[in-house]
Design a protein around this motif. Structure first.
Motif, PDB file in Angstrom:
ATOM      1  N   PHE A  34       0.855  -1.189   0.000  1.00 30.01           N
ATOM      2  CA  PHE A  34       0.000   0.000   0.000  1.00 30.01           C
ATOM      3  C   PHE A  34       0.894   1.243   0.000  1.00 30.01           C
ATOM      4  O   PHE A  34       2.045   1.201   0.433  1.00 30.01           O
ATOM      5  CB  PHE A  34      -0.969   0.045   1.196  1.00 30.01           C
ATOM      6  N   TRP A  35       0.326   2.350  -0.475  1.00 33.64           N
ATOM      7  CA  TRP A  35       1.087   3.601  -0.585  1.00 33.64           C
ATOM      8  C   TRP A  35       1.607   4.060   0.773  1.00 33.64           C
ATOM      9  O   TRP A  35       2.604   4.758   0.865  1.00 33.64           O
ATOM     10  CB  TRP A  35       0.210   4.695  -1.203  1.00 33.64           C
ATOM     11  N   ASP A  36       0.882   3.686   1.841  1.00 34.42           N
ATOM     12  CA  ASP A  36       1.307   4.110   3.180  1.00 34.42           C
ATOM     13  C   ASP A  36       1.944   2.960   3.961  1.00 34.42           C
ATOM     14  O   ASP A  36       2.218   3.095   5.153  1.00 34.42           O
ATOM     15  CB  ASP A  36       0.118   4.680   3.962  1.00 34.42           C
TER      16      ASP A  36
ATOM     17  N   GLU B 215      23.154  12.497 -10.844  1.00 32.87           N
ATOM     18  CA  GLU B 215      23.016  13.944 -10.890  1.00 32.87           C
ATOM     19  C   GLU B 215      21.814  14.468 -10.137  1.00 32.87           C
ATOM     20  O   GLU B 215      21.919  15.451  -9.414  1.00 32.87           O
ATOM     21  CB  GLU B 215      22.848  14.389 -12.343  1.00 32.87           C
ATOM     22  N   HIS B 216      20.658  13.866 -10.363  1.00 29.24           N
ATOM     23  CA  HIS B 216      19.429  14.507  -9.894  1.00 29.24           C
ATOM     24  C   HIS B 216      18.837  13.820  -8.664  1.00 29.24           C
ATOM     25  O   HIS B 216      17.655  13.971  -8.381  1.00 29.24           O
ATOM     26  CB  HIS B 216      18.423  14.604 -11.037  1.00 29.24           C
ATOM     27  N   ARG B 217      19.659  13.049  -7.995  1.00 29.04           N
ATOM     28  CA  ARG B 217      19.317  12.529  -6.672  1.00 29.04           C
ATOM     29  C   ARG B 217      18.191  11.494  -6.655  1.00 29.04           C
ATOM     30  O   ARG B 217      17.736  11.114  -5.576  1.00 29.04           O
ATOM     31  CB  ARG B 217      18.908  13.673  -5.727  1.00 29.04           C
TER      32      ARG B 217
ATOM     33  N   ASN C 296       8.068  12.432   1.381  1.00 36.66           N
ATOM     34  CA  ASN C 296       7.135  13.391   0.801  1.00 36.66           C
ATOM     35  C   ASN C 296       7.796  13.993  -0.424  1.00 36.66           C
ATOM     36  O   ASN C 296       8.751  14.762  -0.310  1.00 36.66           O
ATOM     37  CB  ASN C 296       6.806  14.473   1.835  1.00 36.66           C
ATOM     38  N   SER C 297       7.274  13.655  -1.595  1.00 37.44           N
ATOM     39  CA  SER C 297       7.865  14.170  -2.829  1.00 37.44           C
ATOM     40  C   SER C 297       7.051  15.329  -3.387  1.00 37.44           C
ATOM     41  O   SER C 297       7.186  15.666  -4.569  1.00 37.44           O
ATOM     42  CB  SER C 297       8.030  13.042  -3.847  1.00 37.44           C
ATOM     43  N   GLY C 298       6.196  15.914  -2.562  1.00 37.83           N
ATOM     44  CA  GLY C 298       5.557  17.183  -2.929  1.00 37.83           C
ATOM     45  C   GLY C 298       4.517  17.084  -4.029  1.00 37.83           C
ATOM     46  O   GLY C 298       4.417  17.976  -4.868  1.00 37.83           O
TER      47      GLY C 298
ATOM     48  N   LEU D  13       3.892  11.406   3.997  1.00 31.51           N
ATOM     49  CA  LEU D  13       4.963  10.554   3.478  1.00 31.51           C
ATOM     50  C   LEU D  13       4.329   9.335   2.811  1.00 31.51           C
ATOM     51  O   LEU D  13       3.353   8.775   3.339  1.00 31.51           O
ATOM     52  CB  LEU D  13       5.880  10.104   4.617  1.00 31.51           C
ATOM     53  N   PHE D  14       4.887   8.939   1.676  1.00 30.97           N
ATOM     54  CA  PHE D  14       4.357   7.785   0.952  1.00 30.97           C
ATOM     55  C   PHE D  14       5.487   6.829   0.587  1.00 30.97           C
ATOM     56  O   PHE D  14       6.658   7.203   0.585  1.00 30.97           O
ATOM     57  CB  PHE D  14       3.607   8.244  -0.314  1.00 30.97           C
ATOM     58  N   GLN D  15       5.073   5.620   0.283  1.00 35.07           N
ATOM     59  CA  GLN D  15       6.021   4.588  -0.135  1.00 35.07           C
ATOM     60  C   GLN D  15       6.759   5.030  -1.410  1.00 35.07           C
ATOM     61  O   GLN D  15       6.148   5.629  -2.296  1.00 35.07           O
ATOM     62  CB  GLN D  15       5.203   3.329  -0.408  1.00 35.07           C
TER      63      GLN D  15
ATOM     64  N   GLY E 234       1.843   8.353  -9.284  1.00 34.11           N
ATOM     65  CA  GLY E 234       1.655   9.003  -7.987  1.00 34.11           C
ATOM     66  C   GLY E 234       0.533   8.338  -7.205  1.00 34.11           C
ATOM     67  O   GLY E 234      -0.276   7.587  -7.765  1.00 34.11           O
ATOM     68  N   HIS E 235       0.453   8.629  -5.908  1.00 35.72           N
ATOM     69  CA  HIS E 235      -0.486   7.896  -5.054  1.00 35.72           C
ATOM     70  C   HIS E 235      -1.944   8.207  -5.370  1.00 35.72           C
ATOM     71  O   HIS E 235      -2.845   7.476  -4.967  1.00 35.72           O
ATOM     72  CB  HIS E 235      -0.177   8.133  -3.568  1.00 35.72           C
ATOM     73  N   ALA E 236      -2.171   9.308  -6.088  1.00 37.60           N
ATOM     74  CA  ALA E 236      -3.532   9.585  -6.551  1.00 37.60           C
ATOM     75  C   ALA E 236      -3.580   9.638  -8.078  1.00 37.60           C
ATOM     76  O   ALA E 236      -4.529  10.162  -8.650  1.00 37.60           O
ATOM     77  CB  ALA E 236      -4.044  10.885  -5.937  1.00 37.60           C
ATOM     78  N   GLY E 237      -2.562   9.101  -8.721  1.00 37.12           N
ATOM     79  CA  GLY E 237      -2.516   9.168 -10.181  1.00 37.12           C
ATOM     80  C   GLY E 237      -2.469  10.613 -10.660  1.00 37.12           C
ATOM     81  O   GLY E 237      -3.144  11.000 -11.611  1.00 37.12           O
ATOM     82  N   GLN E 238      -1.645  11.401 -10.001  1.00 35.51           N
ATOM     83  CA  GLN E 238      -1.614  12.851 -10.277  1.00 35.51           C
ATOM     84  C   GLN E 238      -0.985  13.184 -11.624  1.00 35.51           C
ATOM     85  O   GLN E 238      -1.202  14.268 -12.150  1.00 35.51           O
ATOM     86  CB  GLN E 238      -0.800  13.576  -9.180  1.00 35.51           C
ATOM     87  N   PHE E 239      -0.148  12.290 -12.162  1.00 31.45           N
ATOM     88  CA  PHE E 239       0.623  12.620 -13.360  1.00 31.45           C
ATOM     89  C   PHE E 239       0.251  11.660 -14.482  1.00 31.45           C
ATOM     90  O   PHE E 239       0.406  10.442 -14.354  1.00 31.45           O
ATOM     91  CB  PHE E 239       2.118  12.549 -13.058  1.00 31.45           C
TER      92      PHE E 239
ATOM     93  N   THR F 243       1.571  11.194 -17.436  1.00 35.18           N
ATOM     94  CA  THR F 243       2.641  10.561 -18.217  1.00 35.18           C
ATOM     95  C   THR F 243       3.927  10.504 -17.390  1.00 35.18           C
ATOM     96  O   THR F 243       4.085  11.224 -16.403  1.00 35.18           O
ATOM     97  CB  THR F 243       2.964  11.382 -19.484  1.00 35.18           C
ATOM     98  N   LEU F 244       4.853   9.685 -17.861  1.00 32.14           N
ATOM     99  CA  LEU F 244       6.172   9.631 -17.223  1.00 32.14           C
ATOM    100  C   LEU F 244       6.860  10.989 -17.330  1.00 32.14           C
ATOM    101  O   LEU F 244       7.488  11.447 -16.377  1.00 32.14           O
ATOM    102  CB  LEU F 244       7.051   8.588 -17.917  1.00 32.14           C
ATOM    103  N   GLU F 245       6.739  11.628 -18.486  1.00 32.30           N
ATOM    104  CA  GLU F 245       7.332  12.957 -18.666  1.00 32.30           C
ATOM    105  C   GLU F 245       6.834  13.889 -17.556  1.00 32.30           C
ATOM    106  O   GLU F 245       7.606  14.640 -16.970  1.00 32.30           O
ATOM    107  CB  GLU F 245       6.953  13.572 -20.024  1.00 32.30           C
TER     108      GLU F 245
END
Ligand code: HEC
Ligand code: HEC
Length: 470
Positions: free
Chosen positions: A151-153, A297-299, A318-320, A352-354, A368-373, A375-377
């Motif tokens: 689960f996401w949490d 480079e981008h952590r 938390n990835s904002g 915070l999420f998995q 994302g945990h709510a399908g916010q995005f 596409t991968l881009e």
């Protein structure tokens, strides 16, 4: 132009090679070595350097091809396959596990937020007549054998002492746990069947009529349903040699579904794995560049750090990312999702999420945990200055019905944004490279995954996405 990632380099040995790589790809003309004959092709040379750099960094990061799972009894997998596709496990007999975890869609459903019990259609076409959405995005099922929390949490997790922590409390008895062969994955199916929105439905069906939280009674009532079918009795007995059907509980069903998910969704023969194993032809030049950007480079690999690109300690972050939809809270109507805090009660764990695994991530949009995005881009670009990206989040990428539910709580989300992400900035082209790298994590077999049986013992319709992926 000086590139700001240079100070982030972590080992002097990598630095030399990487500086050579950056010099070759940083926009300036590659410096061709002085003659004599024949002058090496500069494109080839920079590719060679890239290959060496990726191998070096992968080695530093201890990145290896994924471990396979142990062999599983085929009879157990077959029982699990039938159960996972059988709507008989839902209160109204209208939804199966696989409705939301379609193999044709990488074990997800192509929706931002799931449409559960009472919904119609499959994949991107699935809708609910009353517009009901679940609180979170349906997770992929790839490579579950490597998971210690689900689960996401992470509310279903294996603790350090090997104990299982779940939402079912004492309902999950030691006798049931004894049946589990695959850790958290064996326990997973115990939960959607109790969840009204996902599978159980309202009080007008015999499973839904039971009170909330009455896990034991729900599981028993489902076993009562299964015993009616001779085919199920035979499948259970074949899956558990030496155990009488009357001595079995829903733990046996859940363990079998776990077996099926592990066997069916183990997909780790990817170009990147082949590259790691020595075949350097497997990665395109942009993918190689993207691998370095991701690993160094981008952590990205500070959180996506294991072989399956999860957090090594199982920590949450938390990835904002923005919040919308019904939210996930014990208080109804809150519309927010506090993530890990709901599990631990610790305010430090708020939002915070998995860290999701990334093998085959190309196939499981939205993200994302709510399908916010969509596409991968889009999710990769989100990491380029998270604060700015969150504040200008493009709501047009989510279903129209959800747009109005976007919470205006950006300050709160950013208040405990993971500090690792605060300074991350990159150029447009870097996002494209990272996407190419992420696409190299796709097992070609996953593109044509077809696990649905033609029929299930209950005779109910089987969820299969006709026409496959779109
Ligand atoms: C209504 C859609 C729906 C149905 C039906 C459903 N799931 Fe899920 N599943 C989800 C969602 C959404 C999540 C993520 C929920 C969360 O993190 O809180 C999830 C999470 C999972 C996970 C965790 C994966 C991970 O990466 O953490 C597994 C495994 C899983 N489901 C298996 C099942 C099984 C087995 C069944 C049937 C018994 C089932 N699901 C039924 C929507 C569904
Ligand atoms: C601070 C830890 C952290 C760092 C650093 C990080 N991620 Fe993530 N990543 C996460 C978390 C947590 C999620 C889940 C986000 C959510 O929905 O709440 C995630 C989600 C994702 C997803 C979506 C996966 C899915 O199945 O939905 C992708 C793709 C991804 N990250 C790629 C990257 C890339 C590329 C970078 C580097 C630019 C990166 N991540 C850096 C923690 C991190």
């Amino acid at each position: 132009m000086s590139r700001r990632m240079v100070p982030q380099l972590e080992k002097a040995t990598a630095a030399g090679v990487l500086l050579a790589f950056l010099g070759a790809c940083g926009g300036e003309e590659p410096v061709a070595p002085s003659p004599p004959p024949p002058p090496p092709d500069p494109v080839e040379t920079s590719r060679e350097i890239l290959i060496d750099s990726v191998r070096l960094v992968a080695d530093q990061r201890n990145l290896d091809p994924l471990d396979p799972h142990d062999p599983i009894r085929p009879e157990l997998v077959e029982l699990g396959r039938m159960l996972a596709f059988d709507r008989v496990l839902s209160g109204e007999k209208d939804i199966s596990c696989m409705t939301c975890h379609l193999p044709e869609l990488g074990g997800s459903d192509a929706l931002s937020l799931t449409v559960g019990q009472g919904g119609q259609g499959l994949g991107a076409d699935r809708i609910h007549p009353s517009g009901v959405f679940g609180p979170r995005h349906s997770t992929t099922l790839f490579n579950l054998h490597l998971r210690r929390s689900l689960f996401w949490d992470g509310r279903l997790e294996e603790l350090e002492d090997g104990e299982l922590r779940t939402d079912a409390g004492a309902h999950l008895t030691p006798e049931m746990i004894d049946v589990f062969e695959f850790g958290v994955t064996s326990a997973q199916a115990l939960f959607p069947v109790e969840n009204r929105q996902e599978m159980r439905g309202g009080s007008d069906n015999p499973v839904g009529a039971l009170p909330d939280g009455a896990f034991t009674a729900v599981w028993a009532r489902l076993m009562d349903r299964l015993v009616e079918f001779e085919d199920y009795r035979a499948l259970f007995v074949a899956a558990y040699p030496g155990v009488a059907f009357d001595d079995m509980t829903f733990a046996h069903a859940s363990n079998a579904i776990g077996a099926f998910m592990i066997e069916g969704f183990a997909m780790n023969d990817t170009p990147f794995d082949r590259f790691l194993a020595g075949d350097t032809t497997q990665l395109s030049t942009p993918a190689l560049r993207g691998a370095l950007r991701f690993m160094n480079e981008h952590r990205c690999m500070r959180c996506h750090e294991t072989d399956s690109f999860q957090d090594r300690q199982g920590d949450f972050h938390n990835s904002g990312v923005p919040q919308f939809g019904p939210g996930f809270s014990d208080e109804p109507g809150v519309g927010d999702d506090l993530g890990r805090e709901r599990v631990t009660g610790d305010p430090a764990d708020r939002r915070l999420f998995q860290v999701p695994p990334l093998r085959n991530v190309e196939l499981t949009a939205p993200y994302g945990h709510a399908g916010q995005f969509a596409t991968l881009e889009a999710i990769v670009r989100h990491y380029n200055n998270v604060e700015a990206r969150l504040r200008e989040y493009d709501v047009s990428q989510i279903p129209p019905e959800l747009r109005g539910t976007l919470l205006n709580n950006f300050d709160e989300i950013l208040a405990n944004l993971d500090t690792l992400l605060i300074p991350v900035r990159f150029e447009e082209g870097d996002a494209g490279d990272i996407v190419e790298f992420l696409k190299s994590l796709t097992d070609p077999r996953a593109l044509t995954l077809d696990l649905a049986p033609d029929t299930v013992p209950s005779g109910l319709p089987v969820d299969r996405l006709t026409g496959g992926r779109r």
